[in-house]
Design an enzyme around this catalytic site. Structure first.
Site, PDB file in Angstrom:
ATOM      1  N   SER A  33      -4.038  -1.600   8.761  1.00 35.02           N
ATOM      2  CA  SER A  33      -2.755  -1.192   8.184  1.00 35.02           C
ATOM      3  C   SER A  33      -2.902   0.140   7.452  1.00 35.02           C
ATOM      4  O   SER A  33      -4.003   0.672   7.306  1.00 35.02           O
ATOM      5  CB  SER A  33      -2.243  -2.257   7.209  1.00 35.02           C
ATOM      6  OG  SER A  33      -3.015  -2.241   6.017  1.00 35.02           O
ATOM      7  N   SER A  35      -2.189   0.789   4.207  1.00 34.46           N
ATOM      8  CA  SER A  35      -2.087   0.658   2.758  1.00 34.46           C
ATOM      9  C   SER A  35      -3.032   1.586   1.993  1.00 34.46           C
ATOM     10  O   SER A  35      -2.866   1.766   0.790  1.00 34.46           O
ATOM     11  CB  SER A  35      -2.353  -0.789   2.335  1.00 34.46           C
ATOM     12  OG  SER A  35      -3.712  -1.140   2.532  1.00 34.46           O
ATOM     13  N   LYS A  89      -8.895  -2.344  -0.950  1.00 31.65           N
ATOM     14  CA  LYS A  89      -8.130  -1.558  -1.914  1.00 31.65           C
ATOM     15  C   LYS A  89      -9.106  -0.781  -2.795  1.00 31.65           C
ATOM     16  O   LYS A  89     -10.317  -0.856  -2.632  1.00 31.65           O
ATOM     17  CB  LYS A  89      -7.253  -2.454  -2.799  1.00 31.65           C
ATOM     18  CG  LYS A  89      -6.362  -3.439  -2.065  1.00 31.65           C
ATOM     19  CD  LYS A  89      -5.249  -2.779  -1.293  1.00 31.65           C
ATOM     20  CE  LYS A  89      -4.397  -3.821  -0.570  1.00 31.65           C
ATOM     21  NZ  LYS A  89      -3.397  -3.192   0.320  1.00 31.65           N
ATOM     22  N   SER A 179       1.700  -0.842  -0.145  1.00 27.18           N
ATOM     23  CA  SER A 179       0.462  -1.585  -0.372  1.00 27.18           C
ATOM     24  C   SER A 179       0.744  -2.857  -1.162  1.00 27.18           C
ATOM     25  O   SER A 179       1.281  -2.796  -2.271  1.00 27.18           O
ATOM     26  CB  SER A 179      -0.544  -0.714  -1.133  1.00 27.18           C
ATOM     27  OG  SER A 179      -1.709  -1.450  -1.437  1.00 27.18           O
TER      28      SER A 179
END
Length: 221
Positions: A33, A35, A89, A179
């Site tokens: 993805s 994010s 992250k 996100s």
């Protein structure tokens, strides 16, 4: 069955060793993805050091030794405290930090982040369409990184000061308006950390022509 095991024991031993290596020492994870735009792109495959913070029993989440502590700015993989999904992250808040966000701008321990705009890029939103993404260098608490914002997107850009408890971490994606990070899933306990991502191994344009992006191979994070 005995003959099958006997004739393939070398291959089976390889599979066991491979599984132990990936579950306890190092792993590689594809990025599915956006994010973490612009730091990570869909089609990147990142190398993850599973011994960066904790040593765990192979094929389990049982910690046997603490080897280090996450630093602010580390890009980490972890299991979501919400549903166990593997996520990637950036560590923003450490235990004891007080973190707030106002109109997308961070404040850490009373220090307001500085943002220097570096440009505008196109952010894919599906079906060949794009929206503008503003990219900026974010500087706060002795750490710098490039983040991006989507002016036309609806995302949680404000939260009141949060003091991170011992043994937990506040995570944000670099693509701040796209996100599902600690603003959605909450703070992340240390035991859910998997490892530190430190390099992009390989990369391919999976949203376009599938050609390799050679300039991203072996790129440090």
């Amino acid at each position: 069955m005995k003959d099958l095991l006997k004739n393939n024991r070398g291959f089976l031993l390889f599979l066991i060793c491979f599984g132990v290596f990936r579950s306890a020492i190092a792993d590689w994870n594809p990025i599915p993805s956006g994010s973490m735009h612009p730091t990570l792109l869909e089609g990147d495959v990142v190398l993850v050091n599973r011994l960066a913070y904790d040593a765990k029993l192979p094929l389990t989440d049982i910690t046997v030794a603490h080897l280090g502590d996450p630093a602010r700015g580390d890009v980490v993989t972890f299991k979501s405290p919400k549903d166990g999904t593997l996520l990637i992250k950036r560590v923003i808040g450490l235990p004891g930090d007080t973190v707030a966000m106002r109109d997308g701008a961070l404040t850490i321990n009373g220090e307001a982040a500085r943002y220097d705009v570096v440009g505008v890029a196109g952010e894919p939103i599906g079906q060949g369409r794009e929206i503008d993404a503003i990219r900026a260098t974010e500087t706060v608490a002795s750490a710098r990184r490039t983040v991006q914002y989507l002016p036309n997107a609806q995302m949680l850009r404000d939260f009141n000061p949060v003091t991170v408890p011992p043994g937990q971490y506040l995570m944000l994606g670099d693509n701040r308006d796209n996100s599902a990070d600690s603003r959605v899933i909450g703070l992340v306990p240390r035991h859910l950390l998997v490892g530190k991502a430190h390099h992009i191994l390989v990369s391919a344009d999976i949203l376009g022509n599938w050609l390799p992006r050679l300039e991203r191979f072996a790129q440090a994070l």
